[in-house]
Design a protein around this motif. Structure first.
Motif, PDB file in Angstrom:
ATOM      1  N   LYS A  61       0.824  -1.216   0.000  1.00 16.69           N
ATOM      2  CA  LYS A  61       0.000   0.000   0.000  1.00 16.69           C
ATOM      3  C   LYS A  61       0.855   1.261   0.000  1.00 16.69           C
ATOM      4  N   ARG A  62       2.022   1.212   0.634  1.00 14.62           N
ATOM      5  CA  ARG A  62       2.882   2.401   0.705  1.00 14.62           C
ATOM      6  C   ARG A  62       3.430   2.779  -0.670  1.00 14.62           C
ATOM      7  N   LYS A  63       3.633   1.796  -1.546  1.00 13.43           N
ATOM      8  CA  LYS A  63       4.189   2.065  -2.881  1.00 13.43           C
ATOM      9  C   LYS A  63       3.106   2.145  -3.944  1.00 13.43           C
ATOM     10  N   GLY A  64       1.954   1.568  -3.661  1.00 15.05           N
ATOM     11  CA  GLY A  64       0.844   1.605  -4.607  1.00 15.05           C
ATOM     12  C   GLY A  64       1.147   0.843  -5.887  1.00 15.05           C
ATOM     13  N   LEU A  65       0.587   1.314  -6.979  1.00 10.88           N
ATOM     14  CA  LEU A  65       0.707   0.637  -8.276  1.00 10.88           C
ATOM     15  C   LEU A  65       1.946   1.061  -9.060  1.00 10.88           C
ATOM     16  N   GLU A  66       2.734   1.958  -8.513  1.00 16.80           N
ATOM     17  CA  GLU A  66       3.913   2.477  -9.219  1.00 16.80           C
ATOM     18  C   GLU A  66       4.863   1.391  -9.745  1.00 16.80           C
ATOM     19  N   PRO A  67       5.155   0.315  -8.960  1.00 18.26           N
ATOM     20  CA  PRO A  67       6.078  -0.708  -9.466  1.00 18.26           C
ATOM     21  C   PRO A  67       5.515  -1.605 -10.581  1.00 18.26           C
ATOM     22  N   VAL A  68       4.200  -1.552 -10.808  1.00 17.92           N
ATOM     23  CA  VAL A  68       3.569  -2.440 -11.786  1.00 17.92           C
ATOM     24  C   VAL A  68       3.897  -1.941 -13.203  1.00 17.92           C
ATOM     25  N   PRO A  69       4.441  -2.830 -14.058  1.00 26.97           N
ATOM     26  CA  PRO A  69       4.793  -2.423 -15.431  1.00 26.97           C
ATOM     27  C   PRO A  69       3.587  -1.879 -16.199  1.00 26.97           C
ATOM     28  N   GLU A  70       3.851  -0.885 -17.033  1.00 23.24           N
ATOM     29  CA  GLU A  70       2.798  -0.227 -17.810  1.00 23.24           C
ATOM     30  C   GLU A  70       2.043  -1.220 -18.704  1.00 23.24           C
ATOM     31  N   LEU A  71       2.777  -2.141 -19.316  1.00 24.36           N
ATOM     32  CA  LEU A  71       2.153  -3.130 -20.198  1.00 24.36           C
ATOM     33  C   LEU A  71       1.152  -4.004 -19.427  1.00 24.36           C
ATOM     34  N   LEU A  72       1.516  -4.395 -18.215  1.00 20.25           N
ATOM     35  CA  LEU A  72       0.603  -5.186 -17.390  1.00 20.25           C
ATOM     36  C   LEU A  72      -0.631  -4.359 -17.046  1.00 20.25           C
ATOM     37  N   SER A  92       6.921 -12.044  -3.854  1.00 16.52           N
ATOM     38  CA  SER A  92       6.747 -11.370  -5.136  1.00 16.52           C
ATOM     39  C   SER A  92       6.668  -9.848  -4.949  1.00 16.52           C
ATOM     40  N   ILE A  93       5.938  -9.400  -3.936  1.00 16.07           N
ATOM     41  CA  ILE A  93       5.832  -7.961  -3.673  1.00 16.07           C
ATOM     42  C   ILE A  93       7.209  -7.398  -3.310  1.00 16.07           C
ATOM     43  N   ASN A  94       7.967  -8.135  -2.501  1.00 12.55           N
ATOM     44  CA  ASN A  94       9.297  -7.664  -2.110  1.00 12.55           C
ATOM     45  C   ASN A  94      10.271  -7.648  -3.287  1.00 12.55           C
ATOM     46  N   GLU A  95      10.146  -8.621  -4.203  1.00 14.23           N
ATOM     47  CA  GLU A  95      11.074  -8.727  -5.334  1.00 14.23           C
ATOM     48  C   GLU A  95      10.668  -7.835  -6.512  1.00 14.23           C
ATOM     49  N   LYS A  96       9.374  -7.864  -6.875  1.00 14.44           N
ATOM     50  CA  LYS A  96       8.924  -7.167  -8.081  1.00 14.44           C
ATOM     51  C   LYS A  96       8.083  -5.932  -7.795  1.00 14.44           C
ATOM     52  N   GLY A  97       7.564  -5.844  -6.585  1.00 16.25           N
ATOM     53  CA  GLY A  97       6.697  -4.716  -6.245  1.00 16.25           C
ATOM     54  C   GLY A  97       5.218  -5.033  -6.369  1.00 16.25           C
ATOM     55  N   PHE A  98       4.897  -6.252  -6.826  1.00 15.63           N
ATOM     56  CA  PHE A  98       3.488  -6.635  -6.986  1.00 15.63           C
ATOM     57  C   PHE A  98       3.379  -8.153  -7.096  1.00 15.63           C
ATOM     58  N   TYR A  99       2.144  -8.651  -6.935  1.00 11.44           N
ATOM     59  CA  TYR A  99       1.828 -10.053  -7.193  1.00 11.44           C
ATOM     60  C   TYR A  99       0.559 -10.054  -8.037  1.00 11.44           C
ATOM     61  N   LEU A 100       0.567 -10.780  -9.139  1.00 11.25           N
ATOM     62  CA  LEU A 100      -0.597 -10.879 -10.021  1.00 11.25           C
ATOM     63  C   LEU A 100      -1.259 -12.235  -9.815  1.00 11.25           C
ATOM     64  N   GLN A 101      -2.521 -12.213  -9.417  1.00 16.45           N
ATOM     65  CA  GLN A 101      -3.302 -13.449  -9.287  1.00 16.45           C
ATOM     66  C   GLN A 101      -4.184 -13.557 -10.512  1.00 16.45           C
ATOM     67  N   THR A 102      -3.986 -14.629 -11.269  1.00 13.35           N
ATOM     68  CA  THR A 102      -4.758 -14.835 -12.488  1.00 13.35           C
ATOM     69  C   THR A 102      -5.929 -15.774 -12.217  1.00 13.35           C
ATOM     70  N   PRO A 103      -6.925 -15.758 -13.080  1.00 10.86           N
ATOM     71  CA  PRO A 103      -8.073 -16.647 -12.882  1.00 10.86           C
ATOM     72  C   PRO A 103      -7.630 -18.109 -12.894  1.00 10.86           C
ATOM     73  N   PRO A 104      -8.309 -18.949 -12.127  1.00 10.95           N
ATOM     74  CA  PRO A 104      -7.951 -20.372 -12.142  1.00 10.95           C
ATOM     75  C   PRO A 104      -8.304 -20.992 -13.491  1.00 10.95           C
TER      76      PRO A 104
END
Length: 97
Positions: A24-35, A67-79
Motif C-alpha cells: 500500500k505504501r508504494k501503490g501501483l507504481e512498481p507495476v509495469p505499464e504493459l501489465l 513477489s511484492i518484495n522482489e517485483k513490487g506486486f503479485y498478479l493473481q490470475t483466474p484459475p
C-alpha cells in the motif's frame, strides 16, 4: 523479507478473477505499464496486513509477500476452468457430508 506487509488488493476491470496485490505504501507504481494496460482500470477491493502464515484462498501468503518484495506486486490470475470446476464439485460434495 518483511515480516508483514500492508497490502492493497485491486481487481481488474477487464479480466474476471484477476487481482493485483501491492504494498500500500508504494501503490501501483512498481507495476509495469504493459501489465496495467492488460489489467485495465484497477478497482480497489480491500487492504489487509499480510503475514507469511495468513491463510488465503488461491495463493500462499509467503509467495505473495516474496513477489511484492522482489517485483513490487503479485498478479493473481483466474484459475484454469478445469481446476475451478473441480473445486466447485469438491465444495458441493463437502457440504453434503
Amino acid at each position: 523479507m518483511s515480516e508483514k506487509i500492508l497490502c492493497e488488493v485491486f481487481k481488474s476491470s477487464r479480466k474476471e478473477e484477476m487481482y493485483l496485490y501491492v504494498d500500500k505504501r508504494k501503490g501501483l507504481e512498481p507495476v509495469p505499464e504493459l501489465l496495467m494496460e492488460t489489467f485495465g482500470k484497477p478497482i480497489a477491493v480491500f487492504t489487509m496486513i499480510l503475514t507469511a502464515d495468513k491463510a488465503l484462498a488461491r495463493a500462499s501468503a509467503a509467495d505473495i509477500m516474496a513477489s511484492i518484495n522482489e517485483k513490487g506486486f503479485y498478479l493473481q490470475t483466474p484459475p484454469a476452468k478445469e481446476a475451478y470446476l473441480l473445486d466447485v464439485h469438491r465444495a458441493h460434495v463437502n457440504r453434503q457430508q
